[in-house]
Write a protein that holds these residues in place. Sequence first.
Motif, PDB file in Angstrom:
ATOM      1  N   ILE A  16       0.841  -1.210   0.000  1.00 20.82           N
ATOM      2  CA  ILE A  16       0.000   0.000   0.000  1.00 20.82           C
ATOM      3  C   ILE A  16       0.867   1.248   0.000  1.00 20.82           C
ATOM      4  O   ILE A  16       0.586   2.208  -0.724  1.00 20.82           O
ATOM      5  N   ILE A  17       1.938   1.231   0.781  1.00 24.87           N
ATOM      6  CA  ILE A  17       2.845   2.387   0.826  1.00 24.87           C
ATOM      7  C   ILE A  17       3.504   2.597  -0.538  1.00 24.87           C
ATOM      8  O   ILE A  17       3.611   3.732  -1.012  1.00 24.87           O
ATOM      9  N   MET A  18       3.924   1.527  -1.174  1.00 24.26           N
ATOM     10  CA  MET A  18       4.535   1.646  -2.507  1.00 24.26           C
ATOM     11  C   MET A  18       3.532   2.234  -3.503  1.00 24.26           C
ATOM     12  O   MET A  18       3.885   3.057  -4.341  1.00 24.26           O
ATOM     13  N   ASP A  19       2.289   1.824  -3.402  1.00 23.57           N
ATOM     14  CA  ASP A  19       1.237   2.321  -4.285  1.00 23.57           C
ATOM     15  C   ASP A  19       0.918   3.778  -3.982  1.00 23.57           C
ATOM     16  O   ASP A  19       0.530   4.531  -4.869  1.00 23.57           O
ATOM     17  N   PHE A  20       1.097   4.186  -2.739  1.00 20.04           N
ATOM     18  CA  PHE A  20       0.812   5.557  -2.312  1.00 20.04           C
ATOM     19  C   PHE A  20       1.838   6.537  -2.865  1.00 20.04           C
ATOM     20  O   PHE A  20       1.696   7.733  -2.721  1.00 20.04           O
ATOM     21  N   GLY A  21       2.842   6.032  -3.569  1.00 21.11           N
ATOM     22  CA  GLY A  21       3.849   6.882  -4.215  1.00 21.11           C
ATOM     23  C   GLY A  21       3.236   7.840  -5.210  1.00 21.11           C
ATOM     24  O   GLY A  21       3.913   8.666  -5.803  1.00 21.11           O
ATOM     25  N   GLY A  22       1.928   7.771  -5.387  1.00 23.12           N
ATOM     26  CA  GLY A  22       1.223   8.651  -6.295  1.00 23.12           C
ATOM     27  C   GLY A  22       1.295  10.109  -5.896  1.00 23.12           C
ATOM     28  O   GLY A  22       0.812  10.977  -6.618  1.00 23.12           O
ATOM     29  N   LEU A  23       1.876  10.400  -4.759  1.00 24.27           N
ATOM     30  CA  LEU A  23       2.033  11.792  -4.363  1.00 24.27           C
ATOM     31  C   LEU A  23       2.964  12.538  -5.309  1.00 24.27           C
ATOM     32  O   LEU A  23       2.949  13.757  -5.355  1.00 24.27           O
ATOM     33  N   VAL A  24       3.766  11.815  -6.066  1.00 25.61           N
ATOM     34  CA  VAL A  24       4.624  12.440  -7.073  1.00 25.61           C
ATOM     35  C   VAL A  24       3.793  12.543  -8.353  1.00 25.61           C
ATOM     36  O   VAL A  24       3.416  11.523  -8.925  1.00 25.61           O
ATOM     37  N   PRO A  25       3.470  13.754  -8.785  1.00 26.45           N
ATOM     38  CA  PRO A  25       2.596  13.908  -9.957  1.00 26.45           C
ATOM     39  C   PRO A  25       3.095  13.136 -11.178  1.00 26.45           C
ATOM     40  O   PRO A  25       4.287  13.032 -11.425  1.00 26.45           O
ATOM     41  N   LEU A  26       2.189  12.586 -11.919  1.00 25.89           N
ATOM     42  CA  LEU A  26       2.362  11.820 -13.135  1.00 25.89           C
ATOM     43  C   LEU A  26       3.139  10.518 -12.923  1.00 25.89           C
ATOM     44  O   LEU A  26       2.638   9.454 -13.249  1.00 25.89           O
ATOM     45  N   ILE A  27       4.333  10.579 -12.377  1.00 25.01           N
ATOM     46  CA  ILE A  27       5.118   9.361 -12.141  1.00 25.01           C
ATOM     47  C   ILE A  27       4.363   8.457 -11.170  1.00 25.01           C
ATOM     48  O   ILE A  27       4.249   7.254 -11.378  1.00 25.01           O
ATOM     49  N   GLY A  28       3.822   9.058 -10.112  1.00 26.03           N
ATOM     50  CA  GLY A  28       3.062   8.288  -9.141  1.00 26.03           C
ATOM     51  C   GLY A  28       1.817   7.666  -9.750  1.00 26.03           C
ATOM     52  O   GLY A  28       1.431   6.555  -9.391  1.00 26.03           O
ATOM     53  N   ASP A  29       1.199   8.377 -10.684  1.00 31.36           N
ATOM     54  CA  ASP A  29       0.007   7.836 -11.342  1.00 31.36           C
ATOM     55  C   ASP A  29       0.365   6.642 -12.220  1.00 31.36           C
ATOM     56  O   ASP A  29      -0.383   5.663 -12.287  1.00 31.36           O
ATOM     57  N   ILE A  30       1.501   6.709 -12.869  1.00 31.29           N
ATOM     58  CA  ILE A  30       1.966   5.580 -13.685  1.00 31.29           C
ATOM     59  C   ILE A  30       2.288   4.386 -12.782  1.00 31.29           C
ATOM     60  O   ILE A  30       1.918   3.254 -13.083  1.00 31.29           O
ATOM     61  N   VAL A  31       2.959   4.659 -11.655  1.00 34.33           N
ATOM     62  CA  VAL A  31       3.267   3.599 -10.691  1.00 34.33           C
ATOM     63  C   VAL A  31       1.970   2.969 -10.193  1.00 34.33           C
ATOM     64  O   VAL A  31       1.864   1.747 -10.079  1.00 34.33           O
ATOM     65  N   ASP A  32       0.974   3.799  -9.938  1.00 36.85           N
ATOM     66  CA  ASP A  32      -0.311   3.297  -9.439  1.00 36.85           C
ATOM     67  C   ASP A  32      -0.942   2.312 -10.420  1.00 36.85           C
ATOM     68  O   ASP A  32      -1.466   1.284 -10.024  1.00 36.85           O
ATOM     69  N   VAL A  33      -0.888   2.631 -11.702  1.00 39.64           N
ATOM     70  CA  VAL A  33      -1.466   1.754 -12.725  1.00 39.64           C
ATOM     71  C   VAL A  33      -0.688   0.444 -12.815  1.00 39.64           C
ATOM     72  O   VAL A  33      -1.275  -0.626 -12.953  1.00 39.64           O
ATOM     73  N   LEU A  34       0.621   0.515 -12.721  1.00 42.99           N
ATOM     74  CA  LEU A  34       1.456  -0.665 -12.931  1.00 42.99           C
ATOM     75  C   LEU A  34       1.675  -1.518 -11.680  1.00 42.99           C
ATOM     76  O   LEU A  34       1.835  -2.731 -11.779  1.00 42.99           O
ATOM     77  N   PHE A  35       1.699  -0.907 -10.509  1.00 45.37           N
ATOM     78  CA  PHE A  35       2.047  -1.636  -9.284  1.00 45.37           C
ATOM     79  C   PHE A  35       0.901  -2.506  -8.765  1.00 45.37           C
ATOM     80  O   PHE A  35       1.122  -3.626  -8.340  1.00 45.37           O
TER      81      PHE A  35
END
Length: 123
Positions: A81-100
Amino acid sequence: LSDHDTKVLNKVQRRAYQLDMSLFNCCGIRVGWSSVIAIIPESFSVGDVLDAFMALMVLRTCREVQGGLPKSVQAKMVFNIIMDFGGLVPLIGDIVDVLFRANTRNAMVLKDYLHEKAKKEAR
């Protein structure tokens, strides 16, 4: 697996699918509600907080297994969940959210735990 644990696992797997893969396919990558909600631009991190809240709800469901969920298994899930919460970084976090896909990962962690538990009980 007991009937109760099977029901919990099925519930978690359904929620994980809805959150991580249920909406549409983009370039061969499945996208679910979690990723769409995480990109809410209304205010910094509102979507990410909602996304994390939903992931914590999945974790809460996982804890409903008979005998409870060991702290080590819960720690793996919280890490996801913490790794997925990396979405706080704009755009990069959103990409991580989709892939993780933390919810799908947590469903797999629960499945592995329940199968190991069933093997130990069968001995």
